[in-house]
Motif scaffolding. Structure first.
Motif, PDB file in Angstrom:
ATOM      1  N   ARG A  92       0.836  -1.207   0.000  1.00 61.13           N
ATOM      2  CA  ARG A  92       0.000   0.000   0.000  1.00 61.13           C
ATOM      3  C   ARG A  92       0.867   1.251   0.000  1.00 61.13           C
ATOM      4  O   ARG A  92       0.590   2.207  -0.715  1.00 61.13           O
TER       5      ARG A  92
ATOM      6  N   ALA B 249      -8.586   0.561   4.930  1.00 62.08           N
ATOM      7  CA  ALA B 249      -7.652  -0.523   5.219  1.00 62.08           C
ATOM      8  C   ALA B 249      -7.161  -0.452   6.665  1.00 62.08           C
ATOM      9  O   ALA B 249      -6.429  -1.328   7.100  1.00 62.08           O
TER      10      ALA B 249
ATOM     11  N   LEU C  32      -1.099   5.417   5.688  1.00 55.84           N
ATOM     12  CA  LEU C  32      -1.827   6.116   4.636  1.00 55.84           C
ATOM     13  C   LEU C  32      -2.675   7.243   5.225  1.00 55.84           C
ATOM     14  O   LEU C  32      -2.795   8.314   4.633  1.00 55.84           O
TER      15      LEU C  32
ATOM     16  N   TRP D 105      -8.586   5.574   1.446  1.00 56.45           N
ATOM     17  CA  TRP D 105      -8.112   4.203   1.315  1.00 56.45           C
ATOM     18  C   TRP D 105      -7.523   3.733   2.643  1.00 56.45           C
ATOM     19  O   TRP D 105      -7.807   2.626   3.122  1.00 56.45           O
TER      20      TRP D 105
ATOM     21  N   ASP E 109      -5.042   1.617   7.854  1.00 55.22           N
ATOM     22  CA  ASP E 109      -3.588   1.733   7.773  1.00 55.22           C
ATOM     23  C   ASP E 109      -3.154   3.128   8.223  1.00 55.22           C
ATOM     24  O   ASP E 109      -3.437   4.115   7.538  1.00 55.22           O
TER      25      ASP E 109
END
Lengths: 368, 660
Positions: free
Chosen positions: A93, B30, B35, B26, B32
């Motif tokens: 990612r 996710a 990010l 995103w 995350d």
């Protein structure tokens, strides 16, 4: 050149703003659940309020009981998954996000700027155009104020009105220009050029529409001087506006025929005729044979080879560029611009002519 | 070169915003953190780019760089410095740039308040904020580009619209835009909550300051605009129910409702879904306002742009965001957790009533503003919906709301006692009624609305005062102790009381306009014009020539009951470059009232048309608005949590209530 470095640095900084957080390391931690934290703080706040006497004891009790119940419920519901910051998927990612940043930001910015910006103005050193311009502007402004003051005292000075009218026109004060020309006509002997200029100001004031007033002015001019080119030109336009294209063609062709070949208006007249779809006689050579596209291409090639071999004036180079553009050969036009710049490297005035033509033809890739 | 760099920075901001939209969204999906962490830095970078771009444009204005089309069209080298600066946003393109600048600024502030906002909420919020930024950046770059160049450069500019050459303009749009755009943050938070499918209890706590701040600025912006119209347009009116004014009033009404419902949500964990919907609607109305003003749908002072391409573009943005967010709402709202319960008669209940009234009032303004437009589109018939419509629909909704305001403010949370509350307001009600009757007796034969309205305003002011007094003082408490207790009250309580008192002051100011007096006459030098108790004498008319305008100034001496009170000066100006005349009203302030005069055209006999108004207490309209905004500001400084202690139920011991 400097400017491109600056733009590049700006782009790099923008990309870094995205890459920087992507490159940092994160401890794998569960984030404290915001809900439970909030209710804990709320209970603490109630205690403080009670201590300050803002809440009564029984109120505080009820509020605390309520917050406590909500805290219990929030704790029960806590299903926050751990952050996914490590491992192969997270790494992928990160890479994908970095690629996105590295591609989207520069590409989108450059594409947008290319479409809407004016990169051709970038190459100018800062203020090169502005400084003399501004100086000229303020001098001019002072002069205008002086002339205005003079005219306020001597409103019958037709000569003064005639001087200031074109200045107004250049400053964009079109209404004032119209009035100035009116006064110039009123206080001076009738003159074809003056009438034509007056008409032109009227046309500009109406955004290109030729009003009855303007038409009268042009007719006056033609009456005084049958060959008055500006008036003829606009009368042709007026005819087009009235739907009489044939009349317009006749006027323009006559005008072209009676003009010397190097008259400044010849190009404009030819363009007008081309727009009307009329055959164009050579200036001052009545009854020239009709010129087909092959013939034009041949002439252009001739001009090109002559300029290539012997060189020529800036105007000739500009004409060559325009011819290529008209024939749809933009790459050749750009090429011509490049060669012209090489040939005219010593001639500042000539370079300017080429630049103007390149801008007119939107030959952006031909910028130095 | 700087101009081009500014243009490029705007293009960079577009690319950055796209990243700010995609990557955090995103990341939140996710889960995350890496990010998600892209959101704050990118938001700050977007702000830096747009700020640079704005500075570049300002620089072009300051230097009168007439190679920039926008500067040519809206500036003039002889213009005073302050109007060169305010001219940056005194036109369509520049004002849109200011709009996104404020948008990006707020995004950056959300970004740097990292520790107080949960990460996922922040990431989603900034992504939504980026979507709004993208839409408006595209709008600016494609249809309203302030950096379009003119080659060769023009010699002189065409000057700024003279109506806008006023200190009012320097402040009015930025205030209004901070208000409009502030609601975009509430909107982004609401959308973020919907995207994530959960509303944390922290949500309301985080959103409240934004909503409150936006509301306070919008209040100031509207008041400023109203005062500006009052003294600049020369008609003596302060509110015209003009569609452009309505366009700012609608988000204000919805925003006022939002401020109140957010309080319920924060304190009582109730009205969650409704608050989310209100947040969406408030920003939608802000966008609608932008659309109405910017598209050229309406023709008025404010519509610099009459351009179908722009109109269609903003309509597209409007449909995208309103439609998109409402669809998101329809899809996600049923999944949100419902909050606490409350009895109908309670503070929550009163705030629901407040919200209903405000929403309905907002709807009437909406209909009155848009119906003529819809009718014109459908049938081609032109009608104008003016003050009578709004007086008949808006006032009957607002007056009961204001009557209930002190009651609601006094009610207890969760379950209230209506009679008990009413008893606490007996004195307030009595004094206001008495004052109304006394005023009515003194002005017998005059307009009835004035004493009634002033009574209502007084009731609001006293009601707010009562709220503070009753919380700090009870019978037998020494004054010193009460004062200490009052000062110890949370600043949010003071803020509430002050803002509500401000409403009362504005109501008094509005009601007193019914006593206003108007006189029109044609005066020669030395002649007098009488209006009510006041009289003016035309002393002299002075012609003046300034850098960018010529004016005729009339000097008037004002007399009140035969006594000389002072002089005022009113002007008729002609801005040379645009050939546009304007009126500058002459105003003499006497206490809270004003004597207002404006001059018309000179008559053939050498006399000059003069309009004279006396407006008692008129300043209270704006002072009240200022007080409202100050109240909001005071509440904003209170960073503590808001506690709404529920009233214990009487039938059961307090600790054993299964309240949920």
């Amino acid at each position: 050149m400097v400017i491109w470095i600056i733009l590049l640095a700006m782009t790099a900084a923008a990309v870094m703003a995205v890459l920087w957080p992507l490159s940092r390391h994160y401890a794998v931690a569960r984030q404290a659940d915001p809900d439970t934290q909030f209710y804990r703080e709320q209970i603490a706040e109630i205690e403080r309020d009670l201590a300050r006497g803002v809440l009564l004891a029984n109120e505080a009790e009820a509020a605390k009981a309520e917050a406590g119940r909500r805290l219990l419920r929030a704790t029960g519901l806590q299903a926050e998954e751990a952050f996914a910051a490590v491992g192969e998927p997270a790494l992928r990612r990160r890479r994908a996000a970095s690629t996105l940043a590295l591609s989207i930001i520069p590409l989108l910015a450059l594409a947008t700027y290319e479409i809407y910006g004016s990169p051709q103005l970038l190459s100018e050193p800062p203020g090169a155009r502005m400084q003399p311009q501004q100086a000229g502007g303020s001098n001019l402004l002072g002069a205008v104020v002086e002339i205005e003051a003079h005219l306020a005292k001597n409103p019958q000075d037709g000569r003064g009105w005639e001087v200031i009218a074109p200045v107004y026109l250049r400053m964009g004060r079109i209404e004032d220009a119209v009035k100035a020309y009116e006064s110039a006509i009123r206080y001076q002997a009738p003159d074809a050029v003056r009438f034509a200029n007056y008409g032109e100001a009227l046309v500009l004031a109406k955004d290109g529409l030729i009003s009855a007033e303007a038409q009268t002015a042009f007719e006056q001019a033609v009456k005084l001087d049958p060959s008055a080119p500006k008036a003829q030109f606009y009368l042709a336009r007026a005819a087009v506006q009235d739907g009489q294209t044939d009349k317009a063609k006749t006027i323009l062709q006559d005008l072209l025929a009676s003009s010397p070949a190097d008259a400044p208006w010849v190009d404009a007249v030819r363009q007008e005729l081309a727009a009307l779809g009329a055959p164009q006689p050579e200036a001052a050579t009545a009854g020239a044979p009709q010129i087909g596209p092959e013939a034009i291409a041949g002439m252009v090639a001739g001009l090109a080879s002559r300029l290539e071999a012997q060189g020529g004036s800036a105007e000739e180079w500009a004409r060559l560029m325009r011819s290529y553009a008209v024939l749809g050969q933009r790459d050749k036009a750009s090429d011509a611009a490049k060669r012209a710049r090489e040939a005219l490297a010593q001639d500042a005035q000539g370079l300017k002519t080429i630049d103007t033509m390149a801008q007119e033809l939107k030959l952006t890739d031909a910028q130095p | 070169m700087l101009v081009e760099a500014g243009h490029f920075a705007l293009a960079l901001a577009l690319g950055l915003s796209l990243i700010q939209f995609l990557v955090p969204l995103w990341g939140a999906r996710a889960n995350d953190p890496v990010l998600m962490a892209v959101a704050p830095t990118t938001a700050v970078a977007v702000f830096a780019c747009i700020a640079f771009s704005f500075l570049a444009l300002t620089f072009a204005y300051l230097n009168s760089d007439f190679s920039v089309l926008n500067v040519v069209q809206n500036s003039h080298s002889a213009k005073p410095l302050i109007y060169k600066i305010s001219g940056v946003w005194g036109n369509h393109e520049g004002s849109m740039l200011l709009w996104v600048l404020i948008l990006a600024l707020f995004g950056a502030v959300v970004a740097i308040s990292r520790n107080s906002i949960p990460m996922r909420l922040q990431a989603n919020t900034l992504a939504v904020q980026a979507a709004v930024t993208i839409a408006f950046l595209l709008f600016i770059l494609t249809t309203s580009n302030p950096f379009t160049r003119v080659v060769p450069a023009a010699l002189e500019g065409q000057d700024l619209n003279p109506l806008l050459q006023d200190p009012g303009l320097a402040i009015h749009p930025p205030l209004l835009y901070i208000g409009y755009v502030g609601f975009s943050i509430s909107f982004a938070f609401a959308c973020a909550a919907l995207i994530d499918g959960r509303i944390d209890a922290v949500w309301a706590r985080i959103v409240r300051p934004w909503t409150l701040g936006a509301w306070a600025f919008l209040t100031l912006g509207i008041a400023m605009g109203s005062y500006w119209a009052y003294y600049e347009l020369g008609w003596g009116g302060w509110w015209f129910w003009d569609p452009v004014e309505n366009a700012s009033l609608m988000p204000w009404l919805a925003g006022t409702a939002l401020v109140h419902s957010t309080v319920v949500m924060e304190k009582r964990d109730a009205l969650k879904v409704w608050t989310i919907l209100l947040a969406i609607l408030t920003f939608s109305l802000s966008l609608l306002g932008t659309f109405l003003v910017r598209s050229g749908v309406l023709t008025s002072v404010h519509s610099f742009a009459v351009d179908p391409e722009r109109g269609t573009f903003i309509l597209g943005i409007l449909i995208l965001f309103v439609g998109g967010s409402l669809a998101l709402f329809a899809w996600r709202a049923p999944m949100l957790k419902q909050g606490g319960l409350f009895a109908p008669v309670s503070r929550e209940g009163a705030l629901v009533v407040n919200n209903l009234f405000l929403a309905t009032a907002c709807a009437t303004v909406f209909i009155g503003t848009l119906y003529p437009l819809a009718l014109e589109v459908l049938t081609g018939e032109k009608i104008s919906v003016g003050a009578p419509f709004f007086n008949f629909t808006f006032l009957p909704l607002i007056v009961p709301l204001l009557l209930l305001l002190p009651l609601g403010q006094t009610l207890a949370w969760k379950r209230g006692n209506f009679l008990g509350t009413a008893q606490r307001l007996y004195a307030v009600f009595g004094i206001s009624l008495l004052a109304t009757m006394v005023m009515f007796a003194f002005t017998y034969g005059g307009p009835v609305a004035a004493p009634l309205g002033i009574g209502l305003g007084l009731y609001l002011v006293l009601g707010s005062l009562n709220e503070i007094v009753s919380r700090a003082w009870s019978k037998g408490t020494p004054l010193a102790v009460a004062w200490r207790k009052a000062r110890g009250l949370p600043r949010s309580a003071w803020g509430t009381a002050i803002a509500h008192a401000g409403v009362g002051l504005t109501v008094i100011g509005i009601a007193a306009t019914a006593w206003g007096i108007e006189a029109i006459g044609s005066l020669k030098v030395g002649e007098r014009l009488k209006g009510g108790d006041y009289e003016v004498r035309l002393e002299r008319v002075i012609p003046r020539v300034e850098a960018n305008y010529r004016e005729e100034a009339a000097v008037l001496t004002v007399f009140g009951n035969g006594r000389e009170l002072g002089t005022l000066e009113t002007m008729k100006r002609l801005y040379v470059t645009r050939g546009m005349p304007t009126t500058e009203a002459g105003i003499l302030t006497i206490g809270l009232g004003q004597v207002y005069a404006s001059i018309g055209d000179a008559q053939p006999d050498g006399s000059i048309g003069v309009r004279l108004y006396h407006k008692p207490l008129v300043l209270l309209i704006w002072i009240g608005s200022l007080v409202m905004a100050i109240g909001g500001g005071i509440s904003l400084t209170d960073r503590r949590l808001r506690i709404g202690a529920p009233a214990p139920a009487k039938t059961m011991p307090p600790n054993a209530v299964p309240a949920e």
